[in-house]
Design an enzyme around this catalytic site. Structure first.
Site, mmCIF file in Angstrom:
data_model
loop_
_atom_site.group_PDB
_atom_site.id
_atom_site.type_symbol
_atom_site.label_atom_id
_atom_site.label_comp_id
_atom_site.label_asym_id
_atom_site.label_seq_id
_atom_site.Cartn_x
_atom_site.Cartn_y
_atom_site.Cartn_z
ATOM 1 N N TYR A 57 31.682 10.768 52.966
ATOM 2 C CA TYR A 57 30.446 11.488 53.758
ATOM 3 C C TYR A 57 29.317 10.308 53.804
ATOM 4 O O TYR A 57 28.983 9.907 52.856
ATOM 5 C CB TYR A 57 29.827 12.396 52.835
ATOM 6 N N LEU A 95 30.166 29.780 55.564
ATOM 7 C CA LEU A 95 29.620 30.519 57.040
ATOM 8 C C LEU A 95 29.928 29.695 58.078
ATOM 9 O O LEU A 95 29.123 29.859 59.238
ATOM 10 C CB LEU A 95 27.859 30.231 56.520
#
Length: 340
Positions: free
Chosen positions: A54, A205
């Site tokens: 990341y 989500l």
């Protein structure tokens, strides 16, 4: 906050975990990224997930800065190996694991990692070599337990068998799982339940699509993940979450939730956490106040009739094919590119 053990032998984790895959060191300024971690701590979140890949390690570095001074035994720090330095041959080789682990420990500013996860399956390295490297890390005290991310059921089964032989606690799988993406239900979830492997699900989500902020036929809001140049747009569009067909179905689900007195994000998070095998769901945030809103999902009661209606609205766009587990999907894409 609520807490649950991760798998049969893993750490106790907060039911909502905080992840920084597309935020820290990437889409957010450093002060805002640090503020989000502090807001998570204030909300009772104890579990923090990142990876060496990341933001090329910046996400780990920022998480380490944010947790500096926090009682180390009060938090569960999770990171991954296998994509830092770029995916490719030897991504989970012993040499790569040894080098990446020491770099992650340095960036995180900690003496050990609570959960060290294999980031996608590496079919160029014998699994025995990968698991022996994990066992060495555990014996050295650098890692407490290990997990995998986006592995198929047969890959997890073989890894768990080797882990038992080596005395390594393999406790978790980190797959994408949400109302739209249910590819783990047919094979991965049953296998993991039998093996005592817990689920630490990401993207509950669907990259923000299940917030209802994206509308069919309209441009995504400025600054949203779907238009971000740092990878958010690729992540969402890879899974076809931004098609008009998907967004129309999501808009219908959002209306159903609103009429029932809950928000779609609360419903979606509560849905992802409803199963016994799901110990925690990893959320991200671009602003501290988003964290508090998401935690309302822990108190959201799931009405069976509402779930039936939401399932009916989303049925035409739900993806269930277990062949689309991310490691398999990327492998198939690579083979197709080589063939062409």
């Amino acid at each position: 906050m609520q807490y649950r053990r991760l798998g049969a032998d893993g750490p106790v984790v907060s039911r909502i975990a905080f992840g920084n895959s597309l935020t820290a060191g990437n889409q957010l300024a450093d002060p805002n990224a640090l503020a989000c971690v502090h807001a998570a701590l204030d909300a009772g979140i104890t579990t923090f997930d990142t990876a060496d890949a990341y933001a090329d390690g910046r996400a780990e570095e920022l998480l380490g800065r944010a947790l500096h001074g926090v009682d180390r035994d009060s938090v569960v720090v999770c990171t991954k190996v296998g994509r830092g330095g770029g995916p490719g041959p030897g991504a989970l080789s012993p040499a790569r694991i040894a080098t990446s682990l020491d770099a992650s420990l340095r960036r995180l500013g900690t003496g050990h990692i609570d959960l060290y996860q294999a980031h996608l399956y590496d079919d160029t390295t014998p699994l025995e070599d990968t698991m022996r490297a994990f066992a060495a890390a555990v014996r050295a005290g650098k890692v407490r337990c290990v997990g995998v991310s986006e592995w198929a059921a047969d890959e997890i089964e073989r890894a768990v068998a080797l882990a038992h032989e080596l005395g390594v606690p393999l406790v978790s799988n980190q797959p994408q799982y949400n109302l739209l993406w249910r590819v783990i239900e047919a094979e991965v979830m049953p296998a993991c339940t039998e093996l005592g492997v817990g689920q630490m699900v990401w993207s509950p989500l669907a990259g923000g699509v299940l917030t209802g902020k994206y509308r069919p036929g309209q441009q995504p809001p400025a600054g949203s993940r779907a238009v971000a140049a740092q990878g958010g747009d690729v992540s969402i569009r890879r899974f076809n979450f931004m098609s008009d067909e998907v967004l129309t179905a999501v808009a219908e689900a959002a209306d159903l939730a609103e009429r029932a007195g809950v928000t779609l994000p609360q419903l979606a998070l509560a849905w992802a956490l409803r199963g016994e095998s799901v110990a925690t769901a990893v959320i991200g945030a671009s602003a501290p106040e988003q964290i508090g809103r998401n935690l309302a999902a822990l108190e959201t009661a799931l009405d069976p009739e509402l779930l039936h209606r939401v399932d009916a609205a989303l049925a035409p766009v739900v993806v269930r094919d277990p062949a689309l587990t991310l490691s398999r999907m990327l492998r198939a894409k690579s083979l197709s590119q080589k063939a062409s």
